[in-house]
Every structure is written in structure tokens, then in C-alpha cells.
Design an enzyme around this catalytic site. Sequence first.
Site, PDB file in Angstrom:
ATOM      1  N   HIS A 198      44.031  46.806  39.525  1.00 29.40           N
ATOM      2  CA  HIS A 198      44.981  46.234  38.562  1.00 29.40           C
ATOM      3  C   HIS A 198      45.915  47.322  38.029  1.00 29.40           C
ATOM      4  O   HIS A 198      47.101  47.093  37.807  1.00 29.40           O
ATOM      5  CB  HIS A 198      44.237  45.557  37.415  1.00 29.40           C
ATOM      6  CG  HIS A 198      43.397  44.384  37.854  1.00 29.40           C
ATOM      7  ND1 HIS A 198      43.857  43.440  38.751  1.00 29.40           N
ATOM      8  CD2 HIS A 198      42.131  44.004  37.540  1.00 29.40           C
ATOM      9  CE1 HIS A 198      42.909  42.532  38.947  1.00 29.40           C
ATOM     10  NE2 HIS A 198      41.856  42.858  38.240  1.00 29.40           N
ATOM     11  N   ASP A 243      48.750  39.122  44.357  1.00 25.81           N
ATOM     12  CA  ASP A 243      47.346  38.966  44.744  1.00 25.81           C
ATOM     13  C   ASP A 243      46.891  40.167  45.566  1.00 25.81           C
ATOM     14  O   ASP A 243      47.690  40.770  46.288  1.00 25.81           O
ATOM     15  CB  ASP A 243      47.202  37.662  45.561  1.00 25.81           C
ATOM     16  CG  ASP A 243      45.751  37.223  45.669  1.00 25.81           C
ATOM     17  OD1 ASP A 243      44.903  37.766  44.938  1.00 25.81           O
ATOM     18  OD2 ASP A 243      45.466  36.343  46.490  1.00 25.81           O
ATOM     19  N   LEU A 279      68.326  41.010  33.514  1.00 30.42           N
ATOM     20  CA  LEU A 279      67.235  40.338  34.237  1.00 30.42           C
ATOM     21  C   LEU A 279      66.356  39.628  33.227  1.00 30.42           C
ATOM     22  O   LEU A 279      66.019  40.184  32.185  1.00 30.42           O
ATOM     23  CB  LEU A 279      66.392  41.379  35.000  1.00 30.42           C
ATOM     24  CG  LEU A 279      65.176  40.850  35.765  1.00 30.42           C
ATOM     25  CD1 LEU A 279      65.610  40.075  37.009  1.00 30.42           C
ATOM     26  CD2 LEU A 279      64.241  41.996  36.187  1.00 30.42           C
TER      27      LEU A 279
HETATM   28  C1  FPP Z   1      45.256  39.263  41.551  1.00 26.97           C
HETATM   29  O1  FPP Z   1      44.470  40.156  42.281  1.00 26.97           O
HETATM   30  C2  FPP Z   1      45.827  39.910  40.392  1.00 26.97           C
HETATM   31  C3  FPP Z   1      45.516  39.626  39.093  1.00 26.97           C
HETATM   32  C4  FPP Z   1      44.544  38.606  38.702  1.00 26.97           C
HETATM   33  C5  FPP Z   1      46.123  40.382  37.982  1.00 26.97           C
HETATM   34  C6  FPP Z   1      47.572  40.765  38.126  1.00 26.97           C
HETATM   35  C7  FPP Z   1      47.855  41.889  37.233  1.00 26.97           C
HETATM   36  C8  FPP Z   1      48.645  42.939  37.521  1.00 26.97           C
HETATM   37  C9  FPP Z   1      49.394  43.043  38.760  1.00 26.97           C
HETATM   38  C10 FPP Z   1      48.800  44.086  36.606  1.00 26.97           C
HETATM   39  C11 FPP Z   1      49.161  43.750  35.207  1.00 26.97           C
HETATM   40  C12 FPP Z   1      50.586  43.491  35.047  1.00 26.97           C
HETATM   41  C13 FPP Z   1      51.190  43.493  33.861  1.00 26.97           C
HETATM   42  C14 FPP Z   1      52.603  43.105  33.804  1.00 26.97           C
HETATM   43  C15 FPP Z   1      50.511  43.876  32.616  1.00 26.97           C
HETATM   44  P1  FPP Z   1      42.927  39.823  42.468  1.00 26.97           P
HETATM   45  O2  FPP Z   1      42.179  40.535  41.400  1.00 26.97           O
HETATM   46  O3  FPP Z   1      42.717  38.348  42.490  1.00 26.97           O
HETATM   47  O4  FPP Z   1      42.677  40.452  43.871  1.00 26.97           O
HETATM   48  P2  FPP Z   1      41.621  39.983  44.978  1.00 26.97           P
HETATM   49  O5  FPP Z   1      41.998  38.577  45.366  1.00 26.97           O
HETATM   50  O6  FPP Z   1      41.826  40.967  46.078  1.00 26.97           O
HETATM   51  O7  FPP Z   1      40.268  40.063  44.338  1.00 26.97           O
END
Ligand code: FPP
Length: 247
Positions: free
Chosen positions: A41, A24, A135
Site C-alpha cells: 500500500h 489493485d 484537475l
Molecule cells: C488494492 O490492492 C488496493 C487497496 C485496497 C488500497 C489502495 C490504496 C492505495 C493505492 C494507497 C493509498 C492511497 C491514498 C490516496 C491514500 P489489494 O490489497 O487488494 O491487492 P491484492 O489484490 O494483490 O491483495
Amino acid sequence: MSDDPVFPFPSNGPIPRHVAVIMDGNGRWAAERGLPRHEGHWEGMKAVREVIEGSLEAGIEILTLFAFSTENWQRPEEEIEALMTLLKIYVEQEQAELRERGIEVRVLGDLGRMDEEARAAVDRIQSVTSGGAELRLNLMISYSGRADIVRAARELARKVAAGELTPEQIDDRAFSEALYTGALPDPDLLIRTSAEFRISNFMLWQLAYTEFHITPCLWPDFTRRELFSAVAEYQRRERRFGRVSAP
Ligand code: FPP
């Protein structure tokens, strides 16, 4: 020898077999820098590499990453598209190395909602990495804990209706095995970044006795040092599973 007690990885206690992560804070990381959310991201994808490396070094057997929730389908179209594109790029860029390093990737969730190209990328990474024994990496995409439970309940009900199972045969184990994670052990440790004290509909059944580690670190800043400090904290916990002392 390092004078840092946490880095390299802590070796004075049990290593969690299964670590799950709610990644997050990508959006906040980008906002802090005046960048669009997709840049967060993109940086988050680099942190995925880092946590995989750290897991291999620490001897963690299963790593489960919450990459996209059922609720995330309600985000703006362009952000969903950016995340799906990132998944395709990730598969293209990483598949060969994941295979070489012995990492078996499984993508778990309601994949029927993804577009054809994204599903093809999922099929590719799963088949290329199949059989990896160092893994097991679960990427939870289009996933939610409640949907996982509902799906398992339906699956078991169908078997009962078909006469393949009696209601009495539905126990903890049968239920666990009907979930996306199947016969895998439950997570020992859950890490959540960006200091949110919520479970956000993630692995509701499987986290029953999991130890939680919540860090203020935003996901793109997550390094193996953060992983190792979570493991070190885990090693100081006494897991009692509802008893008066550890089993
Ligand atoms: C949460 O941050 C994160 C996500 C919804 C996406 C997670 C994706 C990645 C880490 C990259 C992609 C990974 C792969 C393996 C392809 P948020 O957007 O909710 O952050 P915020 O709460 O600060 O808005």
C-alpha cells in the site's frame, strides 16, 4: 523525437475527460517480495503521485481513484489501520503541492465509518485544495457502487415524500446527480490493474458506457507510461454508446 509511440502522452486522438482507476495488486506486489501487505500500500501511494502527474501532463480533467471499498472494512484490523494511517500521511505530505498544482480533491464514500482523525484529514485536504481548476481528483473511500445507488434512491425518495419532486421527475440525469459524483461527467476510461476482469462494485451506474483497460501491471508498478498506453488504446476504440456508429 521519441521513437516510443506511447511515451510521451499520445496526442493523436481524444483525451478522455474523466479517467477512473481500480488500483489493485498492492498485496500481491508485497507478497512477491516477501514483504507485509502494508508495504504494498505504501508503494501504491507513490503510484498515486505518478498517475496524478500523468493526468496533468495528458490534460485529463477528472481522475477518480478507488482507494478503499465498503467491502475493505472486512479486512484485518491492522490492514485497515495501515490504510487509514496512509491516508493521513498522504494528506500531510501532499496537501501543499496538490493545492499549488491546482488539484481539487474530493473524498467520496461513507465517511461516517472512518475514525475522527481520518475524517479530519479528509476535511483538511478538501478545504486546502478547494477551487483547484487543473484537475479534479476524487478519492473513493469507504465506497461501493451499490451503496452509492441505494443512497441516491433514498435521497430521491425522501424528496418525493417531502413533495419536492414528483416520481416523473426522476430521470437519468436526476439519478446521476444524486450519486456521490453529482454533476460530473461519467468516466470515459476505466483502468484496472493486476489483470482482474471484474468491476468489484465500483461506480456501477457511472460506468454504463465507459471503455475498460485491464492491465497485468500491479498497482505499485503503475507509471505514467501505463496511463499513456491506456489512453492510446482508448484512442483506438470507437465509442458507439449503443448506436451503430459514434455519435
Ligand atoms: C488494492 O490492492 C488496493 C487497496 C485496497 C488500497 C489502495 C490504496 C492505495 C493505492 C494507497 C493509498 C492511497 C491514498 C490516496 C491514500 P489489494 O490489497 O487488494 O491487492 P491484492 O489484490 O494483490 O491483495
